[in-house]
Design an enzyme around this catalytic site. Structure first.
Site, PDB file in Angstrom:
ATOM      1  CD  GLU A 154       4.239   1.187   7.015  1.00 33.34           C
ATOM      2  OE1 GLU A 154       4.932   1.649   7.958  1.00 33.34           O
ATOM      3  OE2 GLU A 154       3.988   1.845   5.987  1.00 33.34           O
ATOM      4  CG  ASP A 195      -0.178   0.077   2.531  1.00 32.76           C
ATOM      5  OD1 ASP A 195       0.752  -0.736   2.732  1.00 32.76           O
ATOM      6  OD2 ASP A 195      -0.483   0.968   3.344  1.00 32.76           O
TER       7      ASP A 195
END
Length: 468
Positions: free
Chosen positions: A171, A106
């Site tokens: 994250e 991500d």
């Protein structure tokens, strides 16, 4: 878990083996960069309010890349409503060690796309750098793992060394389901050595092993001074607007030299290395004439002392402003905490400071946000020895032990769930990568060195067992 002992500093054929791997990497690098570019094109944001479909596509793309490395067990998993994470593994033969390779797929939001020199989700090569959101943080980490396994994966399989790749999908959004995820899949993720590829090197041409990380607490503070907005001409003077009062409150967070003025925060020891001020000013983009805040070594101010920033303010936008006193304003305050600091104690200290310094008796309300633990590596470990050796052979120079001003709070979770594992924090970024910022980029020459170093680290783990 397997008994890991340090590998020798060098081997009789080591230099030749390194050059063989380097030559093979030269052949693989073009396709690795193309694969990285394909990942960058996927706007995989895990933040609330963003379309989740690209995040799913990103996980599928990562899973497909890992299947291509020959790992036999590749799947996408999640817990509760968490983002998709990829687990790929080949279990070790009995008694042999397992290495876990971590990265995340991500990315951060781009901010204003018009502020970028090129489309943030259309990668562009300029000179030695590849530009695009996630090009460095952390899709390059994903591709470093993939490329290293393309280099030495077959050798690891023949030797029976276990390899697990864990690519998280949230994250940047604070890893909200990280702890339940690693607890739910603890048997799949259990390892002797954990390589976290989410940090930075000292400079282009100089590798680093990150041995300390600051933690993080953040909160939102709201200041109210009026029950409702009133005319600034009729009522301004005796009553101060909330934005002015919020500004005065924020100003109490630093002393006259710019050091954090919140009582009760921990300072860790100063690092053994420092950096020239000119380098910091260049890399951080500090404007000429702007004085730096704080005292002591720059590395201490960056790594081992608290740092406090105001990340955003909610008040009337300038374009909508009228001649009225603003009744309420709020700000998001982010505090990076030094190694050794408990996040809960830091949150309590920051909250107390804000409440105690309420200007002119204004109403101050604090809403707590994220908390993340700092990290401090212990004494030299066998895994650190392997990493230093791999870095030196890949870069041709010794690695520097560095801290990181940023936070990777989940490392504390890894150490708690897997207390016998050795954790290595490495990375693909350099000081000009501008992770999280406008024009994020990756130095492609450094990326190649990262891939080679990781391949050497994995290969040395295999040789280590041959000598056990």
């Amino acid at each position: 878990m397997a008994d890991i002992t340090p590998a020798p500093a060098s081997h009789p054929t080591d230099a030749a083996e390194v050059e063989v791997l380097r030559a093979r990497l030269d052949e693989l690098l073009p396709s690795a960069i193309e694969d990285l570019e394909s990942l960058v094109r996927i706007p995989s944001l895990a933040f609330a309010g963003y379309d989740r479909a690209p995040l799913e596509r990103s996980a599928e793309a990562v899973a497909e890349l890992l299947r291509g490395t020959g790992l036999p067990d590749v799947r996408i998993e999640r817990v509760a409503d968490g983002a998709p994470a990829v687990i790929a593994r080949r279990p070790a033969r009995d008694g042999l060690p397992t290495v876990l390779l971590y990265a995340h797929h991500d990315v951060q939001p781009t901010g204003d796309p018009a502020a970028w020199s090129s489309d943030p989700f259309e990668p562009e090569r300029r000179g030695e750098r590849l530009y695009g959101r996630g090009s460095a943080d952390d899709k390059a980490g994903v591709m470093a793992h993939v490329t290293a396994l393309r280099l030495v994966g077959e050798e690891l399989a023949e030797r029976g060394i276990g390899v697990t790749v864990f690519v998280e999908g949230e994250e940047e959004a604070g890893s909200p389901t990280f702890r339940p995820f690693i607890e739910a899949f603890s048997e799949d993720l259990r390892a002797d050595v954990i390589v976290v590829a989410d940090s930075a090197n000292w400079a282009v041409g100089t590798p680093a092993l990150t041995t300390s990380l600051r933690g993080l607490v953040d909160l939102t503070v709201t200041v109210r001074s009026l029950r409702h907005a009133v005319h600034s001409g009729l009522f301004g003077g005796p009553a101060l607007d909330a934005l002015t009062l919020l500004s005065r409150l924020i100003a109490t967070l630093h002393d006259e030299v710019g050091s954090v003025a919140v009582q009760g925060l921990v300072h860790a020891e100063d690092p053994a290395v420092d950096m020239p001020e000119a380098d910091y000013r260049r890399d951080a983009g500090v404007l000429d004439g702007v004085r730096l805040a704080g005292t002591g070594p720059l590395t201490a101010r960056l790594w081992t002392r608290p740092a406090l920033s105001v990340l955003g303010i909610d008040a009337t936008p300038v374009r909508d402003a009228s001649n009225t006193l603003v009744p309420a304003a709020r700000a998001k305050v982010s505090l990076r905490i030094a190694p050794g600091q408990e996040p809960a104690a830091a949150m309590e200290a920051l909250t107390a400071h804000l409440l105690e310094h309420a200007p002119f008796g204004a109403e101050v309300e604090v809403t707590e946000g994220e908390q993340g633990r700092p990290y401090l590596a212990g004494d030299e470990t066998p895994a650190m020895h392997l990493a230093r050796s791999a870095f030196a052979r890949s870069w041709g120079t010794e690695a520097v032990d560095t801290g990181l001003g940023g936070s990777i709070p989940f490392i504390a979770d890894l150490l708690e769930v897997f207390p016998h594992a050795e954790v290595l924090v490495t990375g693909v970024e350099d000081p000009d990568s501008r992770a999280h910022g406008i024009d994020e980029s990756l130095h492609l020459g450094e990326f190649a060195k990262v891939c080679l170093a990781e391949a050497l680290l994995l290969r040395d783990a295999a040789e280590l067992e041959d000598e056990a």
